[in-house]
Design a protein around this motif. Structure first.
Motif, PDB file in Angstrom:
ATOM      1  N   VAL A 471      27.901  35.177  13.363  1.00 12.98           N
ATOM      2  CA  VAL A 471      28.263  34.129  12.421  1.00 12.98           C
ATOM      3  C   VAL A 471      29.431  34.630  11.579  1.00 12.98           C
ATOM      4  O   VAL A 471      29.353  35.717  10.990  1.00 12.98           O
ATOM      5  N   GLY A 472      30.521  33.859  11.537  1.00 12.95           N
ATOM      6  CA  GLY A 472      31.679  34.239  10.745  1.00 12.95           C
ATOM      7  C   GLY A 472      31.400  34.171   9.252  1.00 12.95           C
ATOM      8  O   GLY A 472      30.421  33.554   8.805  1.00 12.95           O
ATOM      9  N   ASP A 473      32.280  34.755   8.466  1.00 17.82           N
ATOM     10  CA  ASP A 473      32.080  34.808   7.017  1.00 17.82           C
ATOM     11  C   ASP A 473      32.038  33.410   6.398  1.00 17.82           C
ATOM     12  O   ASP A 473      31.202  33.127   5.533  1.00 17.82           O
ATOM     13  N   ALA A 474      32.959  32.545   6.822  1.00 17.30           N
ATOM     14  CA  ALA A 474      33.000  31.189   6.252  1.00 17.30           C
ATOM     15  C   ALA A 474      31.727  30.429   6.589  1.00 17.30           C
ATOM     16  O   ALA A 474      31.155  29.734   5.738  1.00 17.30           O
ATOM     17  N   MET A 475      31.237  30.572   7.831  1.00 15.24           N
ATOM     18  CA  MET A 475      30.004  29.907   8.234  1.00 15.24           C
ATOM     19  C   MET A 475      28.817  30.462   7.456  1.00 15.24           C
ATOM     20  O   MET A 475      27.939  29.708   7.005  1.00 15.24           O
ATOM     21  N   ARG A 476      28.792  31.763   7.262  1.00  9.85           N
ATOM     22  CA  ARG A 476      27.691  32.380   6.521  1.00  9.85           C
ATOM     23  C   ARG A 476      27.647  31.857   5.088  1.00  9.85           C
ATOM     24  O   ARG A 476      26.583  31.519   4.559  1.00  9.85           O
ATOM     25  N   ALA A 477      28.813  31.745   4.458  1.00 11.10           N
ATOM     26  CA  ALA A 477      28.874  31.241   3.080  1.00 11.10           C
ATOM     27  C   ALA A 477      28.447  29.770   3.027  1.00 11.10           C
ATOM     28  O   ALA A 477      27.765  29.343   2.083  1.00 11.10           O
ATOM     29  N   TRP A 478      28.831  29.015   4.036  1.00 15.93           N
ATOM     30  CA  TRP A 478      28.485  27.587   4.091  1.00 15.93           C
ATOM     31  C   TRP A 478      26.980  27.399   4.240  1.00 15.93           C
ATOM     32  O   TRP A 478      26.377  26.567   3.559  1.00 15.93           O
ATOM     33  N   VAL A 479      26.356  28.192   5.113  1.00 16.37           N
ATOM     34  CA  VAL A 479      24.910  28.102   5.307  1.00 16.37           C
ATOM     35  C   VAL A 479      24.188  28.498   4.020  1.00 16.37           C
ATOM     36  O   VAL A 479      23.190  27.876   3.630  1.00 16.37           O
ATOM     37  N   ALA A 480      24.700  29.517   3.327  1.00 14.79           N
ATOM     38  CA  ALA A 480      24.093  29.932   2.059  1.00 14.79           C
ATOM     39  C   ALA A 480      24.200  28.824   1.015  1.00 14.79           C
ATOM     40  O   ALA A 480      23.263  28.588   0.236  1.00 14.79           O
ATOM     41  N   ASP A 481      25.327  28.141   0.993  1.00 12.99           N
ATOM     42  CA  ASP A 481      25.499  27.030   0.052  1.00 12.99           C
ATOM     43  C   ASP A 481      24.509  25.912   0.356  1.00 12.99           C
ATOM     44  O   ASP A 481      23.891  25.347  -0.548  1.00 12.99           O
ATOM     45  N   LEU A 482      24.335  25.602   1.634  1.00 11.88           N
ATOM     46  CA  LEU A 482      23.360  24.568   2.009  1.00 11.88           C
ATOM     47  C   LEU A 482      21.942  25.002   1.648  1.00 11.88           C
ATOM     48  O   LEU A 482      21.123  24.191   1.204  1.00 11.88           O
ATOM     49  N   ALA A 483      21.663  26.287   1.824  1.00 11.57           N
ATOM     50  CA  ALA A 483      20.325  26.784   1.496  1.00 11.57           C
ATOM     51  C   ALA A 483      20.015  26.597   0.019  1.00 11.57           C
ATOM     52  O   ALA A 483      18.869  26.346  -0.363  1.00 11.57           O
ATOM     53  N   ALA A 484      21.054  26.706  -0.815  1.00 14.13           N
ATOM     54  CA  ALA A 484      20.861  26.507  -2.247  1.00 14.13           C
ATOM     55  C   ALA A 484      20.626  25.037  -2.595  1.00 14.13           C
ATOM     56  O   ALA A 484      20.048  24.723  -3.636  1.00 14.13           O
ATOM     57  N   ARG A 485      21.080  24.147  -1.729  1.00  9.82           N
ATOM     58  CA  ARG A 485      20.946  22.714  -1.977  1.00  9.82           C
ATOM     59  C   ARG A 485      19.670  22.126  -1.369  1.00  9.82           C
ATOM     60  O   ARG A 485      19.072  21.217  -1.944  1.00  9.82           O
ATOM     61  N   VAL A 486      19.310  22.604  -0.180  1.00 11.15           N
ATOM     62  CA  VAL A 486      18.173  22.027   0.554  1.00 11.15           C
ATOM     63  C   VAL A 486      17.276  23.157   1.060  1.00 11.15           C
ATOM     64  O   VAL A 486      17.727  23.978   1.869  1.00 11.15           O
ATOM     65  N   PRO A 487      16.027  23.213   0.616  1.00 13.04           N
ATOM     66  CA  PRO A 487      15.112  24.235   1.138  1.00 13.04           C
ATOM     67  C   PRO A 487      14.904  24.065   2.642  1.00 13.04           C
ATOM     68  O   PRO A 487      14.945  22.955   3.176  1.00 13.04           O
ATOM     69  N   LEU A 488      14.652  25.181   3.324  1.00 12.55           N
ATOM     70  CA  LEU A 488      14.333  25.140   4.739  1.00 12.55           C
ATOM     71  C   LEU A 488      13.107  24.264   4.961  1.00 12.55           C
ATOM     72  O   LEU A 488      12.150  24.304   4.192  1.00 12.55           O
ATOM     73  N   VAL A 489      13.156  23.457   6.003  1.00 15.55           N
ATOM     74  CA  VAL A 489      12.034  22.562   6.288  1.00 15.55           C
ATOM     75  C   VAL A 489      10.994  23.344   7.107  1.00 15.55           C
ATOM     76  O   VAL A 489      11.102  23.465   8.335  1.00 15.55           O
TER      77      VAL A 489
END
Length: 516
Positions: A471-489
């Protein structure tokens, strides 16, 4: 104005404006202002003065000394000429449907001001000031969305603007619905008395369709960008083939927008990483051909910008008043064919992006195709897997939203009607096309919101089965941002509030990226 963004002034003086400037005003990130340059005011006054002289010399001007439309053969007695503008907006007060939103209404006011500021409509400086006043004090006419065939412009919806300038009908002011006259009084001004031709100048134009097109264009651009990032995440989630986005491969098909899309996806992937859990040399089309689908939108947007901004920066009422050569020019610039074509094309390209993402989601949730991910992307583990259903219903809803978006891609412009005693016998349907485009965007953004949840879920679940997933750095940061917005289902839960928050974020981000 939003507190955390410094407002800027956008001056109206007949010089070209861009989509981003209209949307900045619409979203209250900028304020409209008439230019203080003496030459600009003199140009506006010159047109009004010429029209006054023409009337004094018994000149015949359509919509000034004659009736409107097919009634152009009806002569208006001189004593009744001042009353004619009132009759125009009065009898056009027959709109229906929802009211335009505050954002849409501000864009309409800005687009009408832009057109009249060209100095070719014969209106007074006082009329421009009254439009400026509405924008600066956020007095928003309640404009029904339905009732325009897109030629002679947006007559019926714009009648609500004309009426409000004159203190009639209703407005939204400080989140309160009230009579227009009351809002004008509270903000220190008085109703306008329209001069000859000014009712026609206000209403006989394309401001509503152009305003909606500006908003649609900006939202479509962001949808395209998000679709690139989501596609890259889905390639990671499904253990797909990053080489499908190779630079040399896309050099062989030189659509520049398509190449930009491939580059965006490629930048989020690690092409050298080994594939796991995959015996497929080629991924299914919804991943492999994503640049070819999103690229159509990306390549079309510059052309559509040209069409929308051409309309935005036009004098589009009838007749036009040329104060320099002292001519009255009767024509048909109110015809919204360019907006109709742009919006019919935009909704088609955007709906195809929704369809692409919906097909990607169908792969992700299906254990026959997702290459080792849990069914329906459920993150539940152990014995609790049996009672948890993950994103099963989200996929159903996304499919419904996609189907509705695709259904709305029928071009509005081909449904021209003959109206007004066959005077308006070929009309553009531009406003209907623009409203359709906004609805398609609304549905597509809902699909995008669902895909944000799914793509993030897929990447995390892939990391569970392949700890070293690249996973590239930009993708990793994007997934982390989503994790802060929406808990894992993990445990089944209602996701409607998560979807609504993501939708709000999408729409907020769409304009804030470009409004400055």
């Amino acid at each position: 104005m939003t507190q955390n963004v410094r407002p800027v002034l956008i001056f109206f003086d007949g010089t070209p404006l861009q989509i981003e400037q209209i949307t900045a005003i619409a979203y209250q990130q900028a304020q409209a202002a008439l230019s203080s340059q003496p030459e600009f005011r003199a140009r506006i006054q010159k047109g009004a003065d010429f029209l006054d002289r023409l009337l004094a010399e018994d000149g015949v001007v359509y919509g000034v000394t004659t009736g409107y439309g097919d009634s152009c053969t009806v002569e208006i007695p001189p004593a009744l000429v001042p009353e004619l503008p009132h009759h125009l907006y009065a009898y056009h007060g027959c709109g229906a449907g929802r009211y335009l939103t505050p954002v849409e209404t501000r864009a309409v006011l800005a687009c009408r001001l832009a057109s009249l500021a060209q100095g070719l409509s014969g209106v007074s400086w006082a009329l421009l000031q009254q439009l400026e006043h509405l924008l600066q004090h956020d007095i928003l006419p309640l404009i029904p969305a339905e009732g325009s065939v897109g030629a002679s412009g947006d007559l019926t919806p714009l009648s609500y603007v004309a009426a409000v300038l004159c203190g009639e009908r209703e407005v939204l002011y400080k989140n309160e619905r009230m009579p227009a006259a009351e809002a004008l009084r509270l903000t220190g001004t008085t109703p306008l008395k329209l001069r000859p031709k000014e009712g026609l100048a206000l209403m006989n134009g394309t401001a509503v369709m152009t305003a909606l097109a500006c908003l649609a264009w900006l939202r479509a651009q962001y949808v395209g960008q998000l679709a690139c990032r989501i596609t890259a995440a889905n390639v990671v989630g499904i253990a797909g083939n990053a080489h499908h986005f190779d630079e040399t491969l896309f050099a062989a098909k030189p659509h520049p927008g398509q190449q930009r899309v491939a580059a965006r996806i490629r930048s989020d992937l690690v092409a050298e990483a080994p594939l796991r859990n995959s015996h497929r040399l080629q991924d299914r089309y919804s991943l492999r051909c994503a640049p070819h689908v999103i690229g159509v939108l990306e390549d079309a947007l510059p052309f559509m910008r040209q069409l929308v901004e051409g309309e935005l920066n036009s004098a589009n009422d009838n007749p036009l008043i040329d104060p320099e050569q002292e001519r009255v020019l009767h024509g048909g610039h109110f015809y919204g064919g360019h907006i109709a074509f742009a919006m019919d094309g935009l909704k088609n390209a955007v709906a195809n992006v929704a369809d692409l993402l919906d097909r990607q989601l169908a792969q992700l949730v299906d254990t026959r195709y997702n290459q080792g991910l849990p069914s329906n992307l459920s993150a539940a583990q152990g014995e609790r897997r049996a009672i948890n259903h993950g994103l099963k219903a989200v996929q159903i809803s996304a499919s419904a939203w996609t189907a509705e978006a695709l259904k709305l891609t029928m071009p509005a412009s081909v449904f021209s009607r003959s109206t007004e005693c066959h005077n308006q016998d070929k009309v553009s349907m531009g406003t209907i096309a623009a409203r359709d485009a906004l609805r398609v965007l609304e549905l597509t953004e809902q699909v995008v919101a669902a895909m944000l949840i799914a793509a993030r879920q897929a990447v995390v679940l892939r990391q569970r089965v392949q700890a070293d997933v690249p996973v590239g750095d930009a993708m990793r940061a994007w997934v982390a941002d989503l994790a802060a917005r929406v808990p894992l289902v993990e445990e089944d839960r209602a996701l409607d509030q998560d979807l609504q928050r993501l939708l709000a974020d999408i729409r907020d981000r769409a304009w804030s990226m470009y409004a400055h």
